[in-house]
Write a protein that holds these residues in place. Structure first.
Motif, PDB file in Angstrom:
ATOM      1  N   LYS A  15      55.186  62.466  46.862  1.00  0.00           N
ATOM      2  CA  LYS A  15      54.128  61.973  47.749  1.00  0.00           C
ATOM      3  C   LYS A  15      53.746  63.009  48.806  1.00  0.00           C
ATOM      4  O   LYS A  15      52.560  63.167  49.134  1.00  0.00           O
ATOM      5  CB  LYS A  15      54.576  60.673  48.426  1.00  0.00           C
ATOM      6  CG  LYS A  15      53.485  60.023  49.269  1.00  0.00           C
ATOM      7  CD  LYS A  15      53.923  58.672  49.813  1.00  0.00           C
ATOM      8  CE  LYS A  15      52.815  58.014  50.622  1.00  0.00           C
ATOM      9  NZ  LYS A  15      53.215  56.678  51.130  1.00  0.00           N
ATOM     10  N   THR A  19      50.075  64.512  49.370  1.00  0.00           N
ATOM     11  CA  THR A  19      49.409  64.345  50.664  1.00  0.00           C
ATOM     12  C   THR A  19      48.894  65.680  51.194  1.00  0.00           C
ATOM     13  O   THR A  19      47.783  65.763  51.749  1.00  0.00           O
ATOM     14  CB  THR A  19      50.369  63.698  51.683  1.00  0.00           C
ATOM     15  OG1 THR A  19      50.822  62.435  51.159  1.00  0.00           O
ATOM     16  CG2 THR A  19      49.679  63.462  53.014  1.00  0.00           C
ATOM     17  N   THR A  23      44.901  66.222  51.998  1.00  0.00           N
ATOM     18  CA  THR A  23      44.329  66.549  53.315  1.00  0.00           C
ATOM     19  C   THR A  23      43.349  67.714  53.240  1.00  0.00           C
ATOM     20  O   THR A  23      42.506  67.877  54.120  1.00  0.00           O
ATOM     21  CB  THR A  23      45.437  66.884  54.325  1.00  0.00           C
ATOM     22  OG1 THR A  23      46.222  67.966  53.835  1.00  0.00           O
ATOM     23  CG2 THR A  23      46.340  65.682  54.577  1.00  0.00           C
ATOM     24  N   PHE A  52      43.285  58.474  48.800  1.00  0.00           N
ATOM     25  CA  PHE A  52      43.537  59.065  50.109  1.00  0.00           C
ATOM     26  C   PHE A  52      42.355  58.829  51.033  1.00  0.00           C
ATOM     27  O   PHE A  52      41.200  59.108  50.688  1.00  0.00           O
ATOM     28  CB  PHE A  52      43.799  60.566  49.984  1.00  0.00           C
ATOM     29  CG  PHE A  52      44.246  61.197  51.278  1.00  0.00           C
ATOM     30  CD1 PHE A  52      45.533  60.989  51.757  1.00  0.00           C
ATOM     31  CD2 PHE A  52      43.381  61.990  52.023  1.00  0.00           C
ATOM     32  CE1 PHE A  52      45.951  61.559  52.948  1.00  0.00           C
ATOM     33  CE2 PHE A  52      43.786  62.571  53.209  1.00  0.00           C
ATOM     34  CZ  PHE A  52      45.077  62.351  53.670  1.00  0.00           C
ATOM     35  N   LYS A  57      43.974  59.605  57.214  1.00  0.00           N
ATOM     36  CA  LYS A  57      44.989  60.498  56.623  1.00  0.00           C
ATOM     37  C   LYS A  57      46.139  59.701  56.012  1.00  0.00           C
ATOM     38  O   LYS A  57      47.298  60.138  56.010  1.00  0.00           O
ATOM     39  CB  LYS A  57      45.527  61.497  57.661  1.00  0.00           C
ATOM     40  CG  LYS A  57      44.460  62.283  58.405  1.00  0.00           C
ATOM     41  CD  LYS A  57      43.585  63.090  57.449  1.00  0.00           C
ATOM     42  CE  LYS A  57      42.511  63.879  58.197  1.00  0.00           C
ATOM     43  NZ  LYS A  57      41.566  64.566  57.283  1.00  0.00           N
ATOM     44  N   GLU A  58      45.816  58.538  55.488  1.00  0.00           N
ATOM     45  CA  GLU A  58      46.808  57.683  54.845  1.00  0.00           C
ATOM     46  C   GLU A  58      46.351  57.342  53.420  1.00  0.00           C
ATOM     47  O   GLU A  58      45.182  57.501  53.077  1.00  0.00           O
ATOM     48  CB  GLU A  58      46.985  56.373  55.639  1.00  0.00           C
ATOM     49  CG  GLU A  58      47.477  56.562  57.063  1.00  0.00           C
ATOM     50  CD  GLU A  58      48.933  56.956  57.139  1.00  0.00           C
ATOM     51  OE1 GLU A  58      49.652  56.785  56.126  1.00  0.00           O
ATOM     52  OE2 GLU A  58      49.368  57.440  58.206  1.00  0.00           O
ATOM     53  N   TRP A  59      47.293  56.845  52.635  1.00  0.00           N
ATOM     54  CA  TRP A  59      46.980  56.380  51.282  1.00  0.00           C
ATOM     55  C   TRP A  59      46.690  54.883  51.308  1.00  0.00           C
ATOM     56  O   TRP A  59      47.478  54.107  51.839  1.00  0.00           O
ATOM     57  CB  TRP A  59      48.143  56.674  50.341  1.00  0.00           C
ATOM     58  CG  TRP A  59      48.361  58.138  50.092  1.00  0.00           C
ATOM     59  CD1 TRP A  59      49.242  58.958  50.731  1.00  0.00           C
ATOM     60  CD2 TRP A  59      47.679  58.953  49.141  1.00  0.00           C
ATOM     61  NE1 TRP A  59      49.157  60.238  50.250  1.00  0.00           N
ATOM     62  CE2 TRP A  59      48.202  60.272  49.258  1.00  0.00           C
ATOM     63  CE3 TRP A  59      46.682  58.709  48.192  1.00  0.00           C
ATOM     64  CZ2 TRP A  59      47.763  61.331  48.461  1.00  0.00           C
ATOM     65  CZ3 TRP A  59      46.233  59.765  47.401  1.00  0.00           C
ATOM     66  CH2 TRP A  59      46.772  61.055  47.533  1.00  0.00           C
TER      67      TRP A  59
END
Length: 358
Positions: A15, A19, A23, A52, A57-59
């Protein structure tokens, strides 16, 4: 936006890596998704995964169509999840609308049969046989006195066994729950029965033992990361040394090994020895991707592991189409951004090629 799917066997696998890519994806016109093979609904062909969110900035949990481009980071074993996932991944690879960054490589024996036929690479390939039976393993052990057994589909050093023949006994050395275990056998029948149990779990390969230890008897190898760039050309992203614990059989980091700077390590070598090493590595890294892609499927990245034996010989130990990045990230902090944007750049390259074809 171009859709790119990051596929792993389990929901939270890699993960952090996904991520870091995500980003950076929005600035490249790419939307990143995460999912597992088994999260695809067979009737609707929709995916229950995560998207995303560039604002938070989160899933976020989401249901979406199968992305056009796919980054396969699935590591298979012999468990139930692998047995369910692999046919789904093979199905995805057959879909004309799905474009994989890399198709992956077959098992180690299939790779060996191709590489040993190549005149440039053959001198670097350790002699290898299939462990077709306990008798074949015992014959090799009697002949060489020390051999290595490697799983045909193994990765990350799992399942590797060292077998050695002594005056009054034979000994098997292997990892079990990160601990080095040694088992001794005083009769041929006892050893044969133990080997039968090993072969019943998965197919193995036999290799002659290679002395790949440093002056402190620590096993070590050189990990080189190759990836394709935005032009579809192979480039080296970095190299580093993986050094295992004293008296262990492999240098794998999962077993307590450490990472060393390749430049600092090689600075201690004599000039002539260093030049020869650099020349041999260049020969391998230049030729290997070409041979693999010519005989198998298109690739995006390769983790190349080479070992330097005590007599100065260089050996190509492994070619991994789904490599990790830990060695390069720790030894080359300046490469962080390049490593995380590499999948995006290559995705854009594939997209440009698709646009030309259509």
């Amino acid at each position: 936006m171009i859709s790119l799917g990051f596929i792993t066997m389990y929901p939270n696998q890699e993960k952090l890596y996904a991520t870091e890519i995500a980003t950076r994806a929005f600035d490249h016109g790419i939307q990143l998704y995460r999912f597992t093979p088994t999260s695809i609904e067979p009737t609707t062909e929709m995916v229950r995964g995560e998207i995303f969110n560039n604002d938070t900035k989160e899933w976020d949990a989401a249901v979406f169509e199968i992305p056009s481009y796919l980054y396969d980071r699935c590591f298979y074993s012999f468990d139930g999840v692998s047995k369910k996932s692999q046919p789904i991944m093979n199905w995805l690879k057959m879909r004309p609308s799905c474009h994989f960054l890399g198709q992956g490589l077959p098992n180690k024996w299939d790779i060996y049969e191709v590489l040993i036929q190549d005149k440039v690479l053959a001198p670097y390939i350790p002699p290898t046989e299939q462990a077709v039976s306990p008798t074949a393993i015992l014959h090799s052990l009697m002949k060489a006195h020390q051999i290595i057994l490697k799983p045909e589909k193994g990765s990350m050093g799992k399942g590797i066994i060292s077998l050695s023949l002594h005056r009054n006994y034979a000994e098997a050395v292997y990892k079990d729950n990160q601990q080095l275990e040694a088992k001794q056998f005083t009769t041929r029948a006892e050893l044969k029965k133990w080997i039968e149990g090993i072969l019943s779990s998965q197919p193995y390969l036999i290799q002659k033992y290679l002395p790949l230890q440093d002056e402190n008897n620590c096993p070590f190898d050189i990990r080189i990361l190759l990836q394709k760039n935005q032009l579809g050309e192979w480039v080296e992203q970095g190299r580093g040394i993986r050094r295992g614990l004293p008296d262990h059989i492999i240098s794998n980091l999962g077993g307590g090994g450490e990472i060393l700077s390749f430049d600092e390590w090689s600075d201690n070598m004599a000039t002539a020895e260093k030049l020869l090493l650099f020349d041999n590595i260049h020969t391998i890294t230049t030729r290997l991707p070409f041979v693999l892609e010519e005989n198998f499927s298109p690739l995006f990245e390769l983790g190349v592991d080479v070992g330097l034996s005590k007599d100065g010989a260089l050996w190509l130990l492994d070619s991994n189409s789904k490599p990790g990045r830990k060695v390069i990230l720790e030894t080359s902090p300046d490469k962080h951004d390049k490593l995380y944007t590499a999948p995006l750049h290559y995705c854009l390259y594939l997209h440009s090629q698709q646009s030309i074809r259509s």
